[in-house]
Scaffold this motif. Sequence first.
Motif, PDB file in Angstrom:
ATOM      1  N   ILE A  98      -0.471  -9.291   4.406  1.00 42.44           N
ATOM      2  CA  ILE A  98      -0.093  -8.137   4.148  1.00 42.44           C
ATOM      3  C   ILE A  98       0.861  -7.604   5.280  1.00 42.44           C
TER       4      ILE A  98
ATOM      5  N   VAL B  73      -9.909   1.853   4.639  1.00 42.79           N
ATOM      6  CA  VAL B  73      -9.045   1.399   3.477  1.00 42.79           C
ATOM      7  C   VAL B  73      -8.213   0.341   3.405  1.00 42.79           C
ATOM      8  N   ILE B  74      -7.775   0.116   4.727  1.00 45.38           N
ATOM      9  CA  ILE B  74      -6.980  -1.209   4.530  1.00 45.38           C
ATOM     10  C   ILE B  74      -7.951  -2.553   4.180  1.00 45.38           C
TER      11      ILE B  74
ATOM     12  N   ASP C 273      -9.773  -6.097  -2.387  1.00 45.88           N
ATOM     13  CA  ASP C 273      -9.447  -5.673  -4.105  1.00 45.88           C
ATOM     14  C   ASP C 273      -8.172  -6.686  -4.438  1.00 45.88           C
ATOM     15  N   MET C 274      -7.428  -6.834  -3.547  1.00 42.16           N
ATOM     16  CA  MET C 274      -6.213  -7.863  -3.824  1.00 42.16           C
ATOM     17  C   MET C 274      -6.945  -9.178  -3.632  1.00 42.16           C
TER      18      MET C 274
ATOM     19  N   VAL D  47      -2.959   6.747   2.739  1.00 41.09           N
ATOM     20  CA  VAL D  47      -3.858   6.182   4.054  1.00 41.09           C
ATOM     21  C   VAL D  47      -4.398   7.227   4.998  1.00 41.09           C
TER      22      VAL D  47
ATOM     23  N   MET E 101       0.820  -1.352   0.214  1.00 41.93           N
ATOM     24  CA  MET E 101       0.065  -0.043   0.109  1.00 41.93           C
ATOM     25  C   MET E 101       0.885   1.312   0.094  1.00 41.93           C
TER      26      MET E 101
ATOM     27  N   THR F 107     -10.869  -2.512   2.577  1.00 41.50           N
ATOM     28  CA  THR F 107     -10.907  -2.603   0.899  1.00 41.50           C
ATOM     29  C   THR F 107      -9.730  -3.113   0.317  1.00 41.50           C
ATOM     30  N   PHE F 108      -8.557  -2.658   0.532  1.00 40.96           N
ATOM     31  CA  PHE F 108      -7.556  -3.275  -0.080  1.00 40.96           C
ATOM     32  C   PHE F 108      -7.172  -4.612  -0.048  1.00 40.96           C
ATOM     33  N   TYR F 109      -7.388  -5.298   1.029  1.00 41.51           N
ATOM     34  CA  TYR F 109      -7.656  -6.602   1.293  1.00 41.51           C
ATOM     35  C   TYR F 109      -8.357  -7.270   0.146  1.00 41.51           C
TER      36      TYR F 109
END
Length: 286
Positions: A115, A51-52, A58-59, A41, A36, A54-56
């Motif tokens: 992550i 945000v984290i 998305d990945m 952030v 990230m 959502t990143f998980y």
Amino acid sequence: MKPRNIALTGVPRGGTTLACQLLGGCENTVSLFEPMDVARVPADVEQAIGVIDTFYADMRERLTREGIGISKHRGGVVPDNPFDQAREPGMLRLDRTERGPILVGRQRENFNLVIKHNAMFIALLPDLAARWPTLAIVRNPLAVLASWNSVDLPVTRGRLPAGERLDPCLHGLLEETPGRLERQFIILEWFFSRISDYLAAESILRYEDIVASHGRSLWAAADLMAPPRLDLRVRNASPVYAESDITRLVDGLTRPKSHDRASWTAWYADDEIHALAAQLLAGAVS
């Protein structure tokens, strides 16, 4: 098995990148190294956790659909150490990784996703650990400080941008502290104290124990299926650390008046610090 998102964190130059690589070698697991852009952030904790999250997601979607994740890497592979192994006299070692897409192969929907981020994740404890299983790596603080002073990082200059953005108290303390080494000790204490305060003992692993167990203590803590036994060795007495002012670092770590702030003593007694110092000093002389 239910798929898990796992957060990996710890002290910078404490073995977290090695741990990231080792976890990525486990069955049905993908491990991403600082994927990230932490500067983007939000400073608000609740928003940052969102945000984290959502990143998980998305990945997970991209790894399932395309087999591609975002990670720091070297030649498309997560390394065990992002910095040069050798050090020119009087020079700092450089980070040889870049952040971008890596091809790991399409994943089944129930894969585990690890992550790794250091300062950002530590700053977000305990909220992070309440949301995801979280592991933290610690290392002999003398090796940590010696490594900090051998590489080109903000912490080498006694600053921690990601941590300071999310923890105004840390920022204020560093702003009012003029000495570079004194700021490093503040940052070291910040990492060890937050790990100690906000994570259960079974979620905190010593780098030295991970290496001695050939990775198995890490895999057990993460509850992941281990790959075959690996040959690992402790690099605490690396020759690249010999240019650091070892005597001054040891004094700051072990003098009695510092123990009111020395959270690392929960894992590393003074005799371990002195023993490593003797190895480093012997290496500098030889």
